[in-house]
Design a protein around this motif. Structure first.
Motif, PDB file in Angstrom:
ATOM      1  N   LYS A   1       0.875  15.825 -13.842  1.00 49.15           N
ATOM      2  CA  LYS A   1       1.040  17.256 -14.141  1.00 49.15           C
ATOM      3  C   LYS A   1       0.083  18.067 -13.293  1.00 49.15           C
ATOM      4  N   GLY A   2       0.531  19.282 -12.936  1.00 52.64           N
ATOM      5  CA  GLY A   2      -0.328  20.199 -12.198  1.00 52.64           C
ATOM      6  C   GLY A   2      -0.056  20.183 -10.704  1.00 52.64           C
ATOM      7  N   PRO A   3      -0.771  21.007  -9.940  1.00 49.99           N
ATOM      8  CA  PRO A   3      -0.535  21.135  -8.501  1.00 49.99           C
ATOM      9  C   PRO A   3      -0.807  19.829  -7.755  1.00 49.99           C
ATOM     10  N   ALA A   4       0.134  19.453  -6.882  1.00 48.24           N
ATOM     11  CA  ALA A   4      -0.003  18.240  -6.087  1.00 48.24           C
ATOM     12  C   ALA A   4       0.723  18.423  -4.764  1.00 48.24           C
ATOM     13  N   ALA A   5       0.127  17.900  -3.698  1.00 52.59           N
ATOM     14  CA  ALA A   5       0.757  17.931  -2.378  1.00 52.59           C
ATOM     15  C   ALA A   5       1.689  16.735  -2.256  1.00 52.59           C
ATOM     16  N   LEU A   6       3.001  17.003  -2.064  1.00 55.43           N
ATOM     17  CA  LEU A   6       3.997  15.933  -2.023  1.00 55.43           C
ATOM     18  C   LEU A   6       4.844  16.032  -0.764  1.00 55.43           C
ATOM     19  N   LEU A   7       5.292  14.871  -0.294  1.00 56.13           N
ATOM     20  CA  LEU A   7       6.105  14.794   0.906  1.00 56.13           C
ATOM     21  C   LEU A   7       7.382  15.620   0.761  1.00 56.13           C
TER      22      LEU A   7
ATOM     23  N   ALA B   1       0.833  -1.202   0.000  1.00 57.51           N
ATOM     24  CA  ALA B   1       0.000   0.000   0.000  1.00 57.51           C
ATOM     25  C   ALA B   1       0.872   1.258   0.000  1.00 57.51           C
ATOM     26  N   VAL B   2       0.332   2.353  -0.572  1.00 55.41           N
ATOM     27  CA  VAL B   2       1.054   3.627  -0.654  1.00 55.41           C
ATOM     28  C   VAL B   2       0.134   4.737  -0.158  1.00 55.41           C
ATOM     29  N   THR B   3       0.629   5.571   0.748  1.00 58.11           N
ATOM     30  CA  THR B   3      -0.177   6.685   1.243  1.00 58.11           C
ATOM     31  C   THR B   3      -0.142   7.851   0.262  1.00 58.11           C
ATOM     32  N   ALA B   4      -1.020   8.828   0.466  1.00 54.80           N
ATOM     33  CA  ALA B   4      -1.144   9.973  -0.427  1.00 54.80           C
ATOM     34  C   ALA B   4       0.113  10.840  -0.418  1.00 54.80           C
ATOM     35  N   GLY B   5       0.358  11.508  -1.542  1.00 52.01           N
ATOM     36  CA  GLY B   5       1.456  12.460  -1.630  1.00 52.01           C
ATOM     37  C   GLY B   5       2.825  11.850  -1.789  1.00 52.01           C
ATOM     38  N   LYS B   6       2.888  10.627  -2.310  1.00 51.40           N
ATOM     39  CA  LYS B   6       4.173   9.945  -2.490  1.00 51.40           C
ATOM     40  C   LYS B   6       4.455   9.720  -3.977  1.00 51.40           C
TER      41      LYS B   6
ATOM     42  N   GLY C   1       9.798   8.257  -1.779  1.00 52.95           N
ATOM     43  CA  GLY C   1       8.528   8.879  -2.121  1.00 52.95           C
ATOM     44  C   GLY C   1       8.484  10.375  -2.019  1.00 52.95           C
ATOM     45  N   GLY C   2       9.550  11.021  -1.522  1.00 48.59           N
ATOM     46  CA  GLY C   2       9.511  12.454  -1.280  1.00 48.59           C
ATOM     47  C   GLY C   2      10.164  13.282  -2.366  1.00 48.59           C
ATOM     48  N   VAL C   3      10.009  14.630  -2.213  1.00 50.66           N
ATOM     49  CA  VAL C   3      10.673  15.582  -3.097  1.00 50.66           C
ATOM     50  C   VAL C   3      11.624  16.428  -2.271  1.00 50.66           C
TER      51      VAL C   3
END
Length: 301
Positions: free
Chosen positions: A243-249, A106-111, A268-270
Motif C-alpha cells: 500500500k502507498g506510493p511505489a515506483a513500478l515498471l 533474483a528480482v529487481t526493484a519496482g516489479k 512485473g509491470g503495471v
C-alpha cells in the motif's frame, strides 16, 4: 490465548491516563515515554509480536522503520536469514509493507510479485476419513507429488467442495510425505474446523503466499502479493510494498488519476486499465514513459 509481546512503544492519542503493558520478558524495554498527560509516545517505533501457540498463528505488527528490537526493520534492506514471520506487517509513513521471501530467481526493484502457483496434485483432494468439528488435524488423499517437511506451514488448507465447503484454515505443519508409499498425509492447522468433513469432502492446499515469490508473470498463475522496493537476491528475505506510493515498471501509456493494473504483456509491470479482468494494483499518481517507472498509489492489501 497466545502470548503477545510488546517491544518499543507507540504514540497514543489524548485521553489515555493509565497503561497496563505486560511483556513476555516481564519488562517494558527502553524507549517508552509517558508524558504528564498520560500519553505514550516514542521516536523508536514499536513491535507487537504475536507468538504462535495452540489455536493461534503468528501475526507480527511493526510500526516505523527500525521499530523492532528483534531484528533490523528497514524496508530498503534484505537478509539471507529470516528475521520475522513471513507475512509480518510494517507500517512506515504512508506505506504498508509485507515481509516476504524471494524465490530462486533474483528480482529487481519496482516489479510486481506473485505467489507460487498451487500444486495440481494437492488440489481437490478427498478427506481420508470423516473429521469432526473442532479438530485441527486433517488427513487428505494426495493425487501425487511428494510433500517436503512443513512445505505448507503458514499456508492454507481450504474445503473447496461438498461437506464443510467454504472453510479456510491456516496450516501449522505437515510431515515429509512419500505419495508412492501412502497417498494419505495429515495436515495440522492452527485453527479448528467449524463444520465436520466426510470422505466426500474435497480439500486443496496452497503454500504460504509470502514464500518463494516470483516476478508476476504476464500470464497469471496466482495473485499479486506486493512489489519490490529494492533489487532483491534469490532466496533472500525482505519487505514488499502493498500500500502507498511505489515506483513500478510502466507498460504502455498510463494516465494520472486512472487505475493501473497488472500487465498482461510484460512480467512485473503495471499497465493502464482497459477492462476488469487484470488485477488492479492502484491509482496512478505520476506518469513516466513506457519501460520507465511511474508512481502508483498501491492498494494490494
Amino acid at each position: 490465548m497466545a502470548n503477545s509481546t510488546f517491544n518499543g512503544p507507540v504514540r497514543s492519542e489524548n485521553g489515555f491516563k493509565t497503561i497496563d503493558i505486560t511483556a513476555a520478558t516481564g519488562a517494558v524495554t527502553d524507549g517508552l515515554v509517558i508524558n504528564a498527560d498520560g500519553n505514550i509516545f516514542t521516536d523508536d517505533g514499536g513491535h507487537i509480536q504475536y507468538v504462535a501457540a495452540t489455536g493461534y498463528g503468528p501475526a507480527d505488527l511493526i510500526i516505523g522503520k527500525g521499530g523492532s528490537q528483534y531484528g533490523t526493520v528497514d524496508p530498503f534492506s534484505e537478509s539471507s536469514t529470516q528475521l520475522f514471520p513471513l507475512g509480518s506487517t510494517l507500517i512506515y509513513g504512508n506505506n504498508v509493507y509485507r515481509y516476504v521471501e524471494i524465490g530462486g530467481t533474483a528480482v529487481t526493484a519496482g516489479k510486481l510479485l506473485q505467489h507460487k502457483a498451487i500444486v495440481s496434485d494437492h488440489a481437490n483432494m478427498t478427506a481420508t476419513a470423516a473429521v469432526d468439528a473442532g479438530e485441527t488435524a486433517i488427513s487428505v488423499e494426495t493425487g501425487g507429488t511428494d510433500l517436503t517437511l512443513n512445505q505448507y506451514a503458514g499456508g492454507y488448507l481450504w474445503v473447496n467442495d461438498v461437506n464443510g465447503e467454504g472453510q479456510c484454515l491456516r496450516v501449522k505443519s505437515n510431515p515429509a510425505h512419500d505419495h508412492s508409499a501412502d497417498p494419505s498425509v495429515v495436515i495440522t492447522c492452527y485453527d479448528d474446523l467449524k463444520t465436520a468433513l466426510t470422505t466426500s469432502s474435497q480439500l486443496s492446499l496452497i503454500e504460504n503466499p509470502n514464500t518463494n515469490l516470483i516476478v508476476a508473470p504476464a500470464t497469471e498463475t496466482g495473485a499479486l502479493m506486493g512489489a519490490t522496493v529494492i533489487d532483491m537476491t534469490a532466496d533472500y528475505y525482505g519487505w514488499a510494498v502493498i500500500k502507498g506510493p511505489a515506483a513500478l515498471l510502466t507498460v504502455g501509456t498510463l494516465v494520472v488519476g486512472n487505475a493501473a493494473v497488472r500487465s498482461g504483456g510484460t512480467a512485473g509491470g503495471v499497465a493502464p486499465a482497459t477492462d476488469n479482468v487484470l488485477q488492479e494494483v492502484g491509482d496512478v499518481m505520476a506518469v513516466s514513459a513506457n519501460t520507465e517507472y511511474s508512481l502508483i498509489n498501491m492498494n494490494l492489501g
